[in-house]
Design an enzyme around this catalytic site. Structure first.
Site, short mmCIF file in Angstrom:
data_model
loop_
_atom_site.label_atom_id
_atom_site.label_comp_id
_atom_site.label_asym_id
_atom_site.label_seq_id
_atom_site.Cartn_x
_atom_site.Cartn_y
_atom_site.Cartn_z
CD GLU A 1 9.51 -2.81 -5.46
OE1 GLU A 1 9.07 -2.72 -4.62
OE2 GLU A 1 9.10 -2.53 -6.76
CB SER B 1 0.28 4.57 -5.41
OG SER B 1 1.55 4.45 -6.27
N GLY C 1 0.97 -0.99 -0.10
CA GLY C 1 0.02 0.07 0.01
C GLY C 1 0.86 1.25 -0.04
CD GLU D 1 9.73 9.38 -16.93
OE1 GLU D 1 9.02 8.60 -15.99
OE2 GLU D 1 9.75 9.61 -18.15
#
Lengths: 378, 240
Positions: free
Chosen positions: A247, A132, A130, A365
């Protein structure tokens, strides 16, 4: 200047046997549809996850007392690269095995570890992350979902979004604001939230291929015991970002389109076309290079180093590779050719899902910004 | 890195830096010979340095990093016994490309941190940062590929790995040289400024001992002949 200090990887002696074990298991219980084999770490198949658990191929590096198998990090690496190269449906347990259980083992209290880790190692419990929120994407420090104390309990209110696998998960590790009025990175904590807790609800978000992988997750007065706090109160930012660097370098960052490359090799075998041979050569060279890079980061992680910069480099190059394969195949192959039917199907699936490759786990980005900081530019 | 290899790097680095792009065989070969570098791959029993391919990577890469004016890798490979010279030279160029890309990257980063425009260093502009991040990825890939080829050479047959490494290095040349020149602006385009010693060699090395078309055709035909189902097992068997 050398941004990526390459080191030799000492592959474990057990690697050939482990590969055989995985290949046999995938041949028996894996996915046969080539389209379903593409991007396979988002394909949930709980039955397959349980098979892996039974075979001792989940929780490989964890202590035996929590259901793990105390094998080395590189042995685990061998297993996951085999699973991904074969397009095995590993989506159900992927996040739990890769990061949630390691995080619980590192920071969790005894109750959390006992409740979740052995079930993850059996391939029975799955997790989602959890991070975003509707107003908080790449700018993660702007999270607003709150945790407030009420006696001995915590009460969670708010919303997460783009939560992969929330609908098949048993718990979420969420980053929330636990200190009222705190700003940015301060005052954030991580909580372990069972998905069946009263007040948690999950709404599907259907992606452009029609698939349901991610979700909105709502929290309305979700009451959690004190033990649901993971690690240290208000240290959530540091804990969550440390998890991110783990990750980013795995083989899932370059292998999502491997099945399409293999179909291209098969197709080119029937064609005797020099342009196709050159394309195969170019993509093979890149696969070989990325495997070295990814494994080199894994070797550093195994030694307890934190190669965060190297990991982001692997992710950026790997994602570009996964995205280039469908584009290049489309440019080179005439899909009107009846023999190109499988290639066509896999390619069109990947063309549609591949934009997500450089979004998930940190956008291109953001990733390039991290590399630039590593170069001393920020 | 082993102690011998670290020692080798510590000897070669300052010498190559001193000799630089204007070194000539006529004048400076003796300096390289003093360190035993041309005999790097000759066994100790025969009076050589007795180095392995990872040692060669270290030396070749540094010769690229400093754009050494002498083709030292060619001298080393000429003197080595029992090597496929064409393949070994392709490996050497991959190592030199890896080194020169790292040097061009360092030069570019140094330049954009110094050069001020619009009241701040160029390196503070996100567009410049993202370009250099892309360059860093390419330099990293070329370096890892050269390392992988060196390891394979030390294990035995390395034709697949050398083909892949040279091809990967060649591709990195295209991206890296373009970005290095772009962020340098006009000064990078002068004879006076040192970037040209790196980039002009990089373009030359990309063509020498197999361009992209050559190696991709060779590698591709080989992969296709082995068949789709053998690709991954072959790849992993090479390192297991």
């Amino acid at each position: 200047m050398q941004t990526f200090v390459t080191e030799t990887v000492d592959w474990p002696d057990t690697a050939p046997a482990l590969r055989e074990q995985v290949r046999t298991l995938v041949a028996e219980h894996g996915e046969s549809d080539p389209v379903r084999r593409a991007n396979s770490w988002t394909k949930a198949d709980p039955a397959f996850s349980r098979k892996l658990g039974e075979a001792g191929l989940l929780g490989m590096t964890w202590p035996k007392e929590y259901g793990g198998h105390q094998r080395s990090q590189l042995e685990r690496y061998v297993v996951i690269e085999e699973l991904l190269a074969a397009g095995a449906p590993v989506g159900a347990h992927w996040i739990a095995d890769r990061q949630s259980a390691p995080l619980l083992l590192r920071l969790g209290n005894e109750e959390l570890k006992r409740r979740w880790v052995p079930a993850i190692a059996r391939g029975e419990a799955y997790a989602c992350i959890g991070l975003s929120e509707p107003g908080s994407g790449s700018d993660l420090a702007s999270v607003r979902t709150s945790a407030r104390r009420d006696g001995d309990e915590w009460v969670i209110d708010g919303q997460k979004v783009w939560t992969t696998g929330a609908h098949v998960s048993h718990f979420m590790i969420a980053l929330v604001r636990s200190e009222e009025g705190s700003e940015r990175q301060a005052g954030l904590s991580q909580f372990v939230i069972p998905m069946d807790a009263p007040g948690v609800s999950v709404q599907p978000i259907v992606d452009l291929t029609g698939a349901h992988e991610f979700n909105e997750v709502f929290f309305e007065d979700v009451r959690l015991p004190a033990s649901a706090l993971l690690g240290v109160e208000s240290e959530g930012w540091k804990q969550a970002t440390a998890e991110l660097s783990l990750e980013r370098s795995g083989p899932e960052r370059y292998l999502s389109s491997m099945v399409l490359f293999l179909e291209l090799v098969r197709y080119a075998g029937a064609k005797d076309d020099p342009a196709l041979a050159q394309l195969v050569g170019r993509l093979a060279a890149e696969a070989w290079t990325l495997r070295l890079m990814s494994a080199s980061v894994a070797a550093k992680l195994a030694r307890g180093e934190d190669p965060a910069l190297e990991a982001t480099i692997v992710k950026d190059l790997g994602n570009s590779y996964e995205q280039a394969i469908p584009q290049l195949v489309q440019a080179a192959v005439d899909f009107g050719d009846a023999e190109a039917e499988v290639l066509h199907a896999v390619c069109f699936y990947l063309l549609q899902v591949s934009p997500s490759f450089s979004l998930r786990g940190g956008t291109r980005e953001i990733i390039k910004g991290i590399i630039a900081r590593g170069l001393g530019l920020r | 890195m082993s102690d011998t290899r670290r020692m080798l790097a510590e000897m070669a680095d300052p010498l190559f830096a001193e000799l630089g792009p204007n070194a000539s065989e006529e004048r400076d070969l003796s300096r390289l010979e003093e360190l035993g570098l041309p005999l790097l791959l000759v066994s100790e029993a025969e009076g050589g340095f007795g180095g392995d391919w990872l040692d060669a990577l270290t030396v070749f890469r540094l010769s690229g990093y400093h754009a050494l004016g002498i083709d030292l890798p060619a001298l080393v490979i000429q003197r080595a016994e029992g090597v496929d010279r064409e393949l070994a030279m392709a490996f050497a160029r991959s190592c030199q490309i890896a080194g020169a890309l790292d040097a061009a990257l360092a030069l570019s980063v140094g330049y954009v941190n110094e050069r001020q425009q619009f009241g701040r260093p160029l390196g503070r502009f996100q567009a410049v940062q993202q370009s250099l991040a892309t360059f860093a990825c390419e330099a990293a890939a070329a370096n890892c590929a050269a390392m992988g080829a060196a390891q394979a050479l030390d294990r035995g047959a390395a034709d697949f790995e050398i083909a892949a490494a040279k091809l990967r290095a060649n591709r990195a040349v295209e991206v890296g040289t373009a970005i290095a020149h772009q962020v340098h602006g006009a000064i990078g385009f002068t004879q006076e400024y040192s970037l040209q010693h790196l980039t002009r060699r990089l373009w030359q090395w990309r063509s020498e001992h197999g361009n992209d078309a050559y190696w991709s055709a060779k590698l591709g035909s080989r992969v296709i002949a082995r068949g789709a189902d053998n690709f991954w097992p072959d790849l992993t068997a090479r390192t297991d």
